[in-house]
Design a protein around this motif. Sequence first.
Motif, mmCIF file in Angstrom:
data_model
loop_
_atom_site.group_PDB
_atom_site.id
_atom_site.type_symbol
_atom_site.label_atom_id
_atom_site.label_comp_id
_atom_site.label_asym_id
_atom_site.label_seq_id
_atom_site.Cartn_x
_atom_site.Cartn_y
_atom_site.Cartn_z
ATOM 1 N N THR A 69 45.713 -94.401 -23.638
ATOM 2 C CA THR A 69 46.006 -93.128 -24.309
ATOM 3 C C THR A 69 45.224 -92.645 -25.008
ATOM 4 O O THR A 69 44.161 -93.329 -26.214
ATOM 5 N N LEU A 70 45.938 -91.443 -25.598
ATOM 6 C CA LEU A 70 45.141 -91.204 -27.106
ATOM 7 C C LEU A 70 45.794 -89.495 -27.139
ATOM 8 O O LEU A 70 46.911 -89.351 -26.647
ATOM 9 N N SER A 71 45.751 -89.118 -28.631
ATOM 10 C CA SER A 71 46.011 -87.796 -29.263
ATOM 11 C C SER A 71 45.275 -87.207 -29.264
ATOM 12 O O SER A 71 44.251 -87.067 -29.381
ATOM 13 N N LEU A 72 45.698 -85.762 -29.169
ATOM 14 C CA LEU A 72 44.607 -84.509 -28.919
ATOM 15 C C LEU A 72 45.239 -83.484 -30.053
ATOM 16 O O LEU A 72 46.625 -83.504 -29.743
ATOM 17 N N THR A 73 45.218 -83.578 -30.906
ATOM 18 C CA THR A 73 45.504 -81.952 -31.641
ATOM 19 C C THR A 73 44.582 -81.261 -32.210
ATOM 20 O O THR A 73 43.361 -81.016 -32.869
ATOM 21 N N VAL A 74 45.112 -80.060 -31.941
ATOM 22 C CA VAL A 74 44.686 -78.447 -32.260
ATOM 23 C C VAL A 74 45.480 -77.639 -33.430
ATOM 24 O O VAL A 74 46.612 -77.968 -32.791
ATOM 25 N N GLN A 75 44.737 -76.660 -34.231
ATOM 26 C CA GLN A 75 45.273 -76.105 -35.011
ATOM 27 C C GLN A 75 44.411 -74.875 -35.573
ATOM 28 O O GLN A 75 44.048 -74.407 -34.718
#
Length: 150
Positions: A69-75
Amino acid sequence: MPRQMTEQERQEFLSEPHVAVLSVARGGDRPPHTTPVWYAYEPGGEVTFFTGTQGRKSRKAGLVHDAGTLSLTVQREEFPYGYVTVEGTVVGEERPPSFDRALTVARRYMPEEAARGFVEAEFGHPASEFVLFTVRPDRWLTFDFADEAG
């Protein structure tokens, strides 16, 4: 006042060619491993990204494999600010990826000729540990200041 994005807005935002910041558990008492990655996403689908480029051993590839599992953030880095974070489950791992799947990611960030050259170089590198992960979005976190721009 900032607001959460609608499902359509968040999917469209994620489908734009932002550089994602990946965070994956490292284990023990260490903080998560966090690093920028290129990725591909089509609304309603899964997120793909690659690592292990330029023949370097990728610490994050092992961590992603082990964590699952992981998290990806785009902004959006200019006003009106906005971001999408996807928390997801790894549902695929290709070692090495197909040429076309790697090209799908690379061409989002480079002109076609440069993207092809980049992917060809990855496959031609003798010590390549090129890997493409596929992530199913399970949870979305969003924030959008677009209403403040008017």
